[in-house]
Design a protein around this motif. Structure first.
Motif, PDB file in Angstrom:
ATOM      1  N   SER A  56      40.032  50.860  30.373  1.00 29.47           N
ATOM      2  CA  SER A  56      41.269  50.090  30.228  1.00 29.47           C
ATOM      3  C   SER A  56      42.225  50.786  29.283  1.00 29.47           C
ATOM      4  O   SER A  56      43.439  50.795  29.496  1.00 29.47           O
ATOM      5  N   GLN A 100      42.931  42.622  34.844  1.00 25.68           N
ATOM      6  CA  GLN A 100      41.619  42.121  35.241  1.00 25.68           C
ATOM      7  C   GLN A 100      41.630  40.599  35.359  1.00 25.68           C
ATOM      8  O   GLN A 100      41.118  40.034  36.302  1.00 25.68           O
ATOM      9  N   ASP A 180      43.441  47.478  36.876  1.00 18.13           N
ATOM     10  CA  ASP A 180      42.364  47.472  35.883  1.00 18.13           C
ATOM     11  C   ASP A 180      41.336  46.403  36.245  1.00 18.13           C
ATOM     12  O   ASP A 180      41.502  45.238  35.919  1.00 18.13           O
ATOM     13  N   GLU A 181      40.300  46.800  36.900  1.00 20.79           N
ATOM     14  CA  GLU A 181      39.240  45.898  37.350  1.00 20.79           C
ATOM     15  C   GLU A 181      39.820  44.647  38.012  1.00 20.79           C
ATOM     16  O   GLU A 181      39.500  43.525  37.632  1.00 20.79           O
TER      17      GLU A 181
HETATM   18 MG   LIG Z   1      38.336  47.180  30.679  1.00 22.19          MG
END
Ligand SMILES: [Mg+2]
Ligand SMILES: Nc1ncnc2c1ncn2[C@@H]1O[C@H](COP(=O)(O)OP(=O)(O)O)[C@@H](O)[C@H]1O
Ligand code: SF4
Lengths: 321, 310
Positions: A56, A100, A180-181
Motif C-alpha cells: 500500500s 481496499q 489497493d486490494e
Molecule cells: Mg495494504
C-alpha cells in the motif's frame, strides 16, 4: 520498447518512529526500501506480498499521498514527484486510486451523485447541467443504477460500494489506476464480479493498472506482470506465466504453494513459512527473508542479494538462483 | 428526490425512498425514540415559552415596588408570593428566565463562534498558528473557570460598570471561558477527520482546499458542534447563576435566577420564606438538567464516531 506509462525508480519511503518526551525520531519504518519497476501502457502489473510488506505504501507514495524519502516516479515521462502542487493537481485526474475499504473511502455525508461528480466540477471537466448525465453513465458502466444517484454510502452493500469507488475514479477518465486490494474486503462470491468489472473496463477504456493484492490467486487472473514484495523490497518480478510456471525465489514458491489447487494430483508441495513477517523498523540483515527461508545459508545472513536479471524479463533477489 | 423506477415492485420503491433519508433525518428519528431526550427538549421549549411570553400576561410586569405588599406568601393573587420589595415572585422569575436563557444562548453563540473558527484553523492548517491558538486555549483551560469569573466580576464592581453593560460583559466573560473547550474539541475532530480515508480520496481526486474544508470536513464537524452548543448553554446558565448569586454578575434590579436566590440569602428567608429561593433554584436546576439530558441524547445519535464506523 514503447515509453513506459509509469516508471518507479529506486523508490524509498521511510516513516519516522518518534518516541520519548521530546518526540524525537528514534528510528525508521522502512516500509518501501528501494523498489524499481515499470508499467507499460495497457498492462496490469500485480504487486503481491504478505500484509505489512509495504504494498500500500508503494501505491500511496507513487500518488504522493506520502512524500517519498528518495527515488523517482515518472508518469508518462513526467517526474511526478518533482512537480509543484498546482501541477500535481492538474495531473490528478490521470492517475487514480481505488481503496481496499470502499466504505471508509466514501464520505458518509455526501450523496453518491455528488461524491462522483464533484471532481469533474473541480477540474472543469463537466458543466453543471451535463454533470448528472456523465455521472449516470459512469454508474451504469460500473454496474449500478440511476436510482443510486441520490443515495448515501451506507445504503449500499460491500460489492456495490467498491463499484462506487471504481466509478468515482473512472469518471475522471484516468489512464492509470492503482487498485489497493480492491477485493480483499469483499465476499468471495462478489470478488469475481469486481475482478470482471476491472477487466471489462480495461478493455473498453484502455486502462493501465497497478493491482495490489496479498493473494496470488487473485492476481493470476488479471495481471500481465507480477512483482513479489517482502519487507519493503522486491524479491522477484516476472511475467505472470513465467512466475507461475518457473518461480525462482523461495518466498514466491512459498506463496504459490499456499494457493489451493483444484486438481489434487497437481498439488505442489506445501511450503509452510515459519514465524511472522519481521518488523520493517528492524529488518533482518543480509537477505531480509533469511529468518524464514527454508534454504537460508550463512551467506544469506550477511550479504544482501542483488536484484538481478536472470531470464527473459525475469528478475530475482536470491543468492541461490 | 426522484422516484426510483421499480415498477411492479412497490414495496421496493417505498424502501428505496425511505432509506434515502439523509443522516440528519435518521438521527432525528432516532432521537425521537429517546423518551428522556424528548422530555428534556419539551421542558426547554416550555421554559423558553413561558419566560418570553408569560410576563406579557402578568399584571405585575412593570416590577413596581410596593413595600406595603412585601413578603406575602403564595396566594391566588401572587402565585409564588412577593419579595422584599413587594414584587410578584412569579413575574420576576419569568423575567429572570429571559435574562438567564438569553445570557446562556448568547454566550454559547459567541464561544461557539470563536471556538469553532479557531479550532478549524488549528486543526486544518496546523503549524505555528495551531501552536499559538492551543497554548492560549491551554492557558485559559488550566485556570479554573469560576475563579477567573469571580475576579473579572469583582473588577467590574470596582470599576463601577453600569448594570446594563454588566449583562453584556457577563456574556463576554462566559464566552472567554467557554471557547477554549470548544476549540479543542473541534480541533481534535478536524485532526481525526483529516486522517480519514475519504480525505485521502479527496486528495487523489485533486479536490481544492476549499472544497475539502467546506464540503467534506465541516459537515462532519457539524453534528459535534450541535452537541457542544447544547451542552454549553447549560454550562453558561449555571456559571451566570453562580456569578450573580455571589453578587458579581448581573445586578438587581435586573433579575436573574442567580441574583434572586442571592436576595434570599439570610436565615429568615431561608427558613420562613421558601417561595423566595425555591422557585429560582428549581428553575436553574431543572433547566440545566433538561439541557444536559437533551444534549446527551443528541450526542448519542449525532456522534460522528457512531455514524461513520459502520
Ligand atoms: Mg495494504
Ligand atoms: N502512515 C504510516 N506511518 C507509519 N508507518 C506506516 C504508515 N503506513 C504504513 N506504515 C508501516 O509500513 C509498513 C508497510 O505497510 P503497508 O504499506 O500498509 O503494507 P501492506 O499494504 O503490504 O500490508 C507496515 O509496517 C506499516 O506499519
Ligand atoms: S538469499 Fe538466502 S535467505 Fe534469501 S531467499 Fe535466497 S536462499 Fe533464502
Amino acid at each position: 520498447m514503447s515509453e513506459a506509462l509509469l516508471e518507479v525508480r529506486r523508490l524509498k519511503k521511510y516513516f519516522p518512529i518518534n518516541a520519548g518526551l521530546l518526540n524525537r525520531t528514534v528510528g525508521y519504518v522502512k516500509a518501501v526500501d528501494d523498489i524499481s519497476f515499470t508499467i507499460q501502457p495497457g498492462e496490469t502489473f500485480g504487486l503481491v506480498g504478505e500484509s505489512g510488506s509495504g504494498k500500500s505504501t508503494v501505491g500511496r507514495t507513487i500518488l504522493r499521498l506520502h512524500e517519498k524519502t528518495s527515488g523517482d516516479v515518472l508518469f508518462k515521462g513526467i517526474p511526478f514527484h518533482g512537480l509543484p502542487k498546482t501541477e500535481v493537481r492538474k495531473l490528478r485526474p490521470k492517475m487514480q486510486l481505488i481503496f481496499q475499504d470502499p466504505y471508509s473511502s466514501l464520505n458518509p455525508r455526501i450523496r453518491i451523485g455528488d461524491a462522483i461528480g464533484e471532481s469533474l466540477l473541480e477540474h472543469g471537466l463537466a458543466e453543471k447541467d451535463e454533470l448528472r448525465d456523465v455521472v449516470l453513465d459512469v454508474l451504469e458502466a460500473c454496474g449500478l443504477s440511476s436510482y443510486h444517484y441520490s443515495r448515501f454510502p451506507h445504503e449500499f452493500s460491500g460489492g456495490q460500494r467498491q463499484r462506487l469507488g471504481i466509478a468515482r475514479a473512472l469518471v475522471l477518465n484516468p489512464d492509470f489506476i492503482i487498485a489497493d486490494e480492491p477485493v480483499s474486503a469483499l465476499d468471495v462470491s462478489i470478488q469475481a464480479q469486481i475482478i470482471n468489472l476491472f477487466q471489462k473496463l480495461q478493455h473498453t477504456r484502455g486502462l493501465t493498472y497497478l493491482f495490489i493484492s496479498h493473494d496470488l490467486s487473485v492476481v493470476e487472473h488479471l495481471c500481465n506482470r507480477i512483482g513479489v514484495m517482502y519487507l519493503g523490497s522486491m524479491m522477484e518480478m516476472a511475467s505472470r506465466d513465467e512466475l507461475f510456471s518457473r518461480p525462482l525465489h523461495p518466498y514466491t514458491k512459498a506463496l504459490l504453494s499456499a494457493i489451493p489447487v483444484p486438481v489434487p494430483r497437481l498439488k505442489r508441495e506445501r511450503i509452510v513459512l515459519k514465524g511472522d513477517i519481521p518488523s520493517p523498523a528492524n529488518p533482518p540483515s543480509g537477505c531480509k527473508f533469511h529468518t524464514r527461508c527454508p534454504l537460508a545459508t550463512a551467506q544469506c545472513k550477511e550479504l544482501v542479494p542483488e536484484f538481478r536479471l536472470v531470464g527473459d524479463d525475469h528478475y530475482v533477489a536470491c543468492h541461490l538462483v | 428526490m426522484s422516484i426510483p423506477t421499480t415498477a411492479g415492485r412497490p414495496e421496493k420503491a417505498i424502501r428505496a425512498l425511505d432509506v434515502s433519508d439523509s443522516l440528519w433525518r435518521q438521527s432525528i428519528r432516532q432521537l425521537r425514540k429517546n423518551k428522556l431526550a424528548v422530555a428534556g427538549f419539551a421542558f426547554i421549549a416550555f421554559m423558553f415559552l413561558i419566560c418570553f411570553i408569560g410576563p406579557l400576561f402578568s399584571p405585575y410586569a412593570d416590577g413596581k415596588i410596593n413595600p406595603a405588599n412585601m413578603h406575602q406568601p403564595p396566594s391566588a393573587k401572587h402565585w409564588l408570593g412577593t419579595d422584599l420589595l413587594g414584587r410578584d415572585v412569579l413575574t420576576r422569575l419569568l423575567q429572570a428566565g429571559r435574562i438567564s436563557l438569553t445570557v446562556g444562548l448568547a454566550s454559547m453563540a459567541l464561544s461557539m463562534t470563536i471556538g469553532t473558527v479557531l479550532g478549524i484553523v488549528s486543526g486544518y492548517y496546523r503549524g505555528v498558528v495551531d501552536q499559538i491558538i492551543m497554548r492560549v486555549a491551554d492557558l485559559l483551560f488550566t485556570i479554573p473557570g469560576l475563579p477567573i469569573l469571580f475576579i473579572m466580576g469583582a473588577l467590574m464592581s470596582d470599576w463601577k460598570i453600569p448594570t446594563d453593560y454588566r449583562l453584556y460583559l457577563v456574556m463576554l466573560m462566559l464566552s472567554i471561558i467557554g471557547w477554549p473547550g470548544v476549540a479543542r474539541l473541534v480541533r481534535s475532530q478536524m485532526l481525526t477527520l483529516r486522517e480519514r480515508e475519504y480525505m485521502q480520496a479527496a486528495d487523489v481526486l485533486g479536490l481544492s482546499d476549499k472544497r475539502k474544508l467546506f464540503r467534506h470536513l465541516l459537515p462532519n464537524v457539524f453534528p459535534l458542534l450541535i452537541v457542544i452548543a447544547t451542552l454549553s448553554i447549560g454550562g453558561a446558565i449555571l456559571s451566570e447563576s453562580a456569578l450573580s448569586f455571589f453578587g458579581l454578575g448581573v445586578m438587581p434590579p435586573t433579575p436573574t435566577w442567580g441574583n434572586m436566590i442571592d436576595a434570599a440569602n439570610n436565615v429568615i428567608d431561608f427558613e420562613k420564606r421558601p417561595w423566595l429561593w425555591i422557585p429560582p433554584g428549581l428553575a436553574i436546576f431543572l433547566t440545566v438538567i433538561a439541557i444536559n439530558i437533551f444534549g446527551d441524547g443528541l450526542r448519542d445519535v449525532l456522534d460522528p464516531k457512531q455514524n461513520t464506523s459502520r
